[in-house]
Design an enzyme around this catalytic site. Sequence first.
Site, mmCIF file in Angstrom:
data_model
loop_
_atom_site.group_PDB
_atom_site.id
_atom_site.type_symbol
_atom_site.label_atom_id
_atom_site.label_comp_id
_atom_site.label_asym_id
_atom_site.label_seq_id
_atom_site.Cartn_x
_atom_site.Cartn_y
_atom_site.Cartn_z
ATOM 1 N N ASP A 38 0.813 -1.225 0.000
ATOM 2 C CA ASP A 38 0.000 0.000 0.000
ATOM 3 C C ASP A 38 0.847 1.277 0.000
ATOM 4 O O ASP A 38 0.322 2.376 0.153
ATOM 5 C CB ASP A 38 -0.933 0.008 1.226
ATOM 6 N N GLY A 39 2.163 1.132 -0.118
ATOM 7 C CA GLY A 39 3.025 2.314 -0.198
ATOM 8 C C GLY A 39 3.664 2.714 1.119
ATOM 9 O O GLY A 39 4.513 3.606 1.153
ATOM 10 N N ARG A 97 13.090 25.981 4.117
ATOM 11 C CA ARG A 97 12.691 27.329 3.711
ATOM 12 C C ARG A 97 11.398 27.777 4.401
ATOM 13 O O ARG A 97 11.040 28.929 4.350
ATOM 14 C CB ARG A 97 12.587 27.413 2.183
ATOM 15 N N HIS A 131 19.609 26.171 5.237
ATOM 16 C CA HIS A 131 19.113 27.384 4.571
ATOM 17 C C HIS A 131 19.163 28.576 5.529
ATOM 18 O O HIS A 131 19.467 29.695 5.116
ATOM 19 C CB HIS A 131 17.690 27.144 4.063
ATOM 20 N N ASP A 171 21.475 37.371 -2.854
ATOM 21 C CA ASP A 171 20.506 38.144 -2.057
ATOM 22 C C ASP A 171 21.183 38.641 -0.787
ATOM 23 O O ASP A 171 22.289 38.209 -0.438
ATOM 24 C CB ASP A 171 19.241 37.333 -1.734
ATOM 25 N N LYS A 194 17.751 41.358 -4.848
ATOM 26 C CA LYS A 194 16.775 40.403 -5.414
ATOM 27 C C LYS A 194 15.387 40.627 -4.832
ATOM 28 O O LYS A 194 15.245 40.879 -3.640
ATOM 29 C CB LYS A 194 17.259 38.981 -5.094
ATOM 30 N N ARG A 196 11.662 38.619 -4.584
ATOM 31 C CA ARG A 196 10.954 37.366 -4.906
ATOM 32 C C ARG A 196 9.518 37.689 -5.250
ATOM 33 O O ARG A 196 8.782 38.241 -4.447
ATOM 34 C CB ARG A 196 11.053 36.384 -3.724
ATOM 35 N N ASP A 220 25.497 30.349 -3.244
ATOM 36 C CA ASP A 220 24.167 30.212 -2.643
ATOM 37 C C ASP A 220 24.066 28.847 -1.978
ATOM 38 O O ASP A 220 24.873 27.951 -2.241
ATOM 39 C CB ASP A 220 23.090 30.379 -3.724
ATOM 40 N N THR A 225 14.462 26.169 -8.618
ATOM 41 C CA THR A 225 14.053 26.427 -10.006
ATOM 42 C C THR A 225 15.183 27.081 -10.811
ATOM 43 O O THR A 225 15.138 27.121 -12.033
ATOM 44 C CB THR A 225 12.860 27.396 -10.049
HETATM 45 C C1 R5P Z 1 16.864 31.843 -1.073
HETATM 46 O O1 R5P Z 1 16.817 32.484 -0.054
HETATM 47 C C2 R5P Z 1 17.840 30.730 -1.289
HETATM 48 O O2 R5P Z 1 19.109 31.020 -0.766
HETATM 49 C C3 R5P Z 1 17.950 30.382 -2.747
HETATM 50 O O3 R5P Z 1 18.446 31.497 -3.436
HETATM 51 C C4 R5P Z 1 16.630 29.991 -3.337
HETATM 52 O O4 R5P Z 1 15.976 29.095 -2.486
HETATM 53 C C5 R5P Z 1 16.820 29.355 -4.687
HETATM 54 O O5 R5P Z 1 15.584 29.055 -5.243
HETATM 55 P P1 R5P Z 1 15.353 29.179 -6.808
HETATM 56 O O6 R5P Z 1 16.463 28.415 -7.482
HETATM 57 O O7 R5P Z 1 13.995 28.557 -7.048
HETATM 58 O O8 R5P Z 1 15.382 30.637 -7.160
#
Ligand code: R5P
Length: 314
Positions: A38-39, A97, A131, A171, A194, A196, A220, A225
């Site tokens: 069942d997973g 995050r 993070h 950032d 930056k 978001r 980073d 993404t």
């Molecule tokens: C943001 O605060 C993190 O340090 C990364 O810059 C972020 O999570 C990267 O996400 P993405 O590649 O989707 O922009």
Amino acid sequence: MFNRISIFTGNAHPKLAKDIAKYLGGKVSPALVSRFSDGEVRVKIEENVRGKDVFVVQPTSPPVNENLMELLIMIDALKRASARRITAVIPYFGYARQDRKDQPRVPITAKLVANLLTVAGADRVLTLDLHAGQIQGFFDIPLDHLYAINVFVEYFSKKKLKNNLVIVSPDVGGIKMARAYAKRLSAGLAIVDKRRNSPDSTSAIHILGEVEGKNCVLVDDIIATGSSLIEAAKALKRSGSKDIYAAVTHGILSKDAVKRIENSDIRQLVITDSVPLPPEKKSPKIKVVSVASLLGEAIKRIHEERSISILFEF
Ligand code: R5P
């Protein structure tokens, strides 16, 4: 050593666990980590761990929930099998995050995950480039936090980029780490302003710092993404930068990130093996450096009750 410690792994990243065990001069211990029909996660520890110092290597990378449940259930099995001490080795700590209530009615999932690990029976945590450093405080058990900076500095030191190099934080939150890189590589420092727009989209507005005619390394903790880095690289190009590199600890590379990196102004993306890079995500633009020896050395020092700070002194 391997008569006193055991290294286990689930299905998240067996290769990294194997490399860590190899660094320590041994092998990953046998465990069945599969699924019931069942997973549901099915675990059986297949060696005696009574009185042992046990390390479970399992990044909580995608599929995040599957990998997290495997880790929790393995810890439960090891606790019930009378392991003396269980350390969750989480090279990539997922859900990090979601670490504060920045909007009404949202969870603090990083804290929930910390609670789950502790309740499952983890005695310690070993992790890499969280993070947000404050996540350490979500745990009431010892947590050792490693940094991949030395691995990246070694890599970039070998390239002939010095004298004309600027480290760029994508950032404001990443300035402290970028400054540490700049110091180690005798490079300049710049910051991207930056914004978001949504969880999957960012805009880079300004570059603060001198980048014209310079080679740049964006540093980073995560690439998901790729939006943050790609937008930052665009802004750097607009400001007259020469070659643009990126050094990112956790190469999550979700959605079409690899294709977007390939079509971007980034010349090379360097990531670590904190999470696996599946064959379909391999690209000539992506270079992987290993953190197996860093994690292996930390495990050795934790087992021997020795300091690990030497591993991340800047
Ligand atoms: C943001 O605060 C993190 O340090 C990364 O810059 C972020 O999570 C990267 O996400 P993405 O590649 O989707 O922009």
